[in-house]
Scaffold this active site. Sequence first.
Site, PDB file in Angstrom:
ATOM      1  N   LYS A 185       2.232   5.831  -1.460  1.00 27.88           N
ATOM      2  CA  LYS A 185       2.673   4.433  -1.454  1.00 27.88           C
ATOM      3  C   LYS A 185       2.255   3.754  -2.754  1.00 27.88           C
ATOM      4  O   LYS A 185       1.107   3.893  -3.187  1.00 27.88           O
ATOM      5  CB  LYS A 185       2.093   3.665  -0.266  1.00 27.88           C
ATOM      6  CG  LYS A 185       2.572   2.198  -0.201  1.00 27.88           C
ATOM      7  CD  LYS A 185       2.283   1.569   1.132  1.00 27.88           C
ATOM      8  CE  LYS A 185       0.842   1.190   1.327  1.00 27.88           C
ATOM      9  NZ  LYS A 185       0.388   0.135   0.375  1.00 27.88           N
ATOM     10  N   GLU A 213       2.428  -0.051  -4.934  1.00 29.09           N
ATOM     11  CA  GLU A 213       2.662  -1.485  -4.852  1.00 29.09           C
ATOM     12  C   GLU A 213       3.321  -1.980  -6.129  1.00 29.09           C
ATOM     13  O   GLU A 213       2.993  -1.506  -7.225  1.00 29.09           O
ATOM     14  CB  GLU A 213       1.336  -2.239  -4.660  1.00 29.09           C
ATOM     15  CG  GLU A 213       0.659  -1.969  -3.342  1.00 29.09           C
ATOM     16  CD  GLU A 213      -0.574  -2.856  -3.147  1.00 29.09           C
ATOM     17  OE1 GLU A 213      -0.735  -3.842  -3.908  1.00 29.09           O
ATOM     18  OE2 GLU A 213      -1.375  -2.546  -2.252  1.00 29.09           O
ATOM     19  N   GLU A 268       5.275  -6.714   3.175  1.00 29.90           N
ATOM     20  CA  GLU A 268       4.088  -7.403   3.681  1.00 29.90           C
ATOM     21  C   GLU A 268       4.211  -8.906   3.481  1.00 29.90           C
ATOM     22  O   GLU A 268       4.495  -9.382   2.384  1.00 29.90           O
ATOM     23  CB  GLU A 268       2.826  -6.895   2.983  1.00 29.90           C
ATOM     24  CG  GLU A 268       1.560  -7.595   3.453  1.00 29.90           C
ATOM     25  CD  GLU A 268       0.275  -6.927   2.992  1.00 29.90           C
ATOM     26  OE1 GLU A 268      -0.797  -7.468   3.293  1.00 29.90           O
ATOM     27  OE2 GLU A 268       0.352  -5.871   2.329  1.00 29.90           O
ATOM     28  N   ASP A 320      -5.652   1.501   0.640  1.00 31.57           N
ATOM     29  CA  ASP A 320      -6.766   1.059  -0.200  1.00 31.57           C
ATOM     30  C   ASP A 320      -7.491  -0.117   0.452  1.00 31.57           C
ATOM     31  O   ASP A 320      -8.501  -0.596  -0.055  1.00 31.57           O
ATOM     32  CB  ASP A 320      -6.323   0.742  -1.626  1.00 31.57           C
ATOM     33  CG  ASP A 320      -5.235  -0.312  -1.707  1.00 31.57           C
ATOM     34  OD1 ASP A 320      -4.843  -0.869  -0.661  1.00 31.57           O
ATOM     35  OD2 ASP A 320      -4.760  -0.576  -2.832  1.00 31.57           O
ATOM     36  N   SER A 321      -7.005  -0.541   1.615  1.00 33.30           N
ATOM     37  CA  SER A 321      -7.733  -1.490   2.462  1.00 33.30           C
ATOM     38  C   SER A 321      -9.119  -0.967   2.809  1.00 33.30           C
ATOM     39  O   SER A 321      -9.995  -1.741   3.221  1.00 33.30           O
ATOM     40  CB  SER A 321      -6.949  -1.753   3.754  1.00 33.30           C
ATOM     41  OG  SER A 321      -6.572  -0.533   4.378  1.00 33.30           O
ATOM     42  N   ASP A 357      -2.203   5.548  -0.300  1.00 33.13           N
ATOM     43  CA  ASP A 357      -2.026   4.528  -1.339  1.00 33.13           C
ATOM     44  C   ASP A 357      -2.450   5.031  -2.715  1.00 33.13           C
ATOM     45  O   ASP A 357      -3.492   5.686  -2.846  1.00 33.13           O
ATOM     46  CB  ASP A 357      -2.908   3.317  -1.027  1.00 33.13           C
ATOM     47  CG  ASP A 357      -2.186   2.226  -0.289  1.00 33.13           C
ATOM     48  OD1 ASP A 357      -0.949   2.170  -0.347  1.00 33.13           O
ATOM     49  OD2 ASP A 357      -2.869   1.410   0.359  1.00 33.13           O
TER      50      ASP A 357
END
EC number: 2.1.2.11
Length: 265
Positions: A111, A113, A180, A44-45, A83
């Site tokens: 993925k 978070e 991270e 999602d960067s 993501d």
Amino acid sequence: MPITLTTLQSRKQNGEKIAMLTCYDATFAAAANAAGVDILLIGDSLGMVLQGHDSTLPVTVADMAYHTACVKRGNSETMILADLPFMANASLEQTLLNSAELMRAGAHMIKVEGAGWLAESIRHLADRGIPVCAHLGLTPQAVNVFGGYKVQGRSEAQARQLRADAIALEQAGAAMLLLECVPSALAAEVTQAVSIPVIGIGAGPGTDGQVLVMHDMLGLSLTGRTPKFVKNFMEGQPSIQAALSAYVQAVKAVTFPAPEHEFSA
């Protein structure tokens, strides 16, 4: 041969490092495959490096599905990890439906978070044939909770909680972890404490592999600011393809990350 979970597990057991890189389109997917990248992360960067936002929060599931499908078309052997964006896993039902959409778009793994609270969702996804990578430490979707992009796990309480979360999420069925911006020593401890592959970004050389945002490792930045954990692999290289290969080789040879890219407790 295509990279699978079995491949990654074997590499952890054999001590062979895993090279992951973000990717958002077919052309770069083909280039990364040729360079020997093991895992392509549709992160999602993309909200920051492609869309120009100041965080990842505006990214939608539709955005992620579109770019996952683009990467899929250029991919041949590399594992594709996608993501779940901000609030896409706010409920169990949302998590299952949105993960299924990304898998249909071409992802091999999802993925998510968060922290220990992800266990129930991970268990449900794994039971339904969706492999999960759990993202711990600095989780950019929670940037407003953290008060900025800050190193996590520096206090003993934070470190203890992160270790416990990692073990709990493996037990819930997570197939991989991403750490991270955590101190190198803590990341190495977590890597040894779990049996699944652990990928680091700003987490030192003691993890099973590394990931960077492709634009960062090519020396591209909208803001002009370079995170401490980033190395510009375009320096001294004649082409983007050569830079991608240099990144993979540095990860495999454990020359990246170097001490100047690490965080301490």
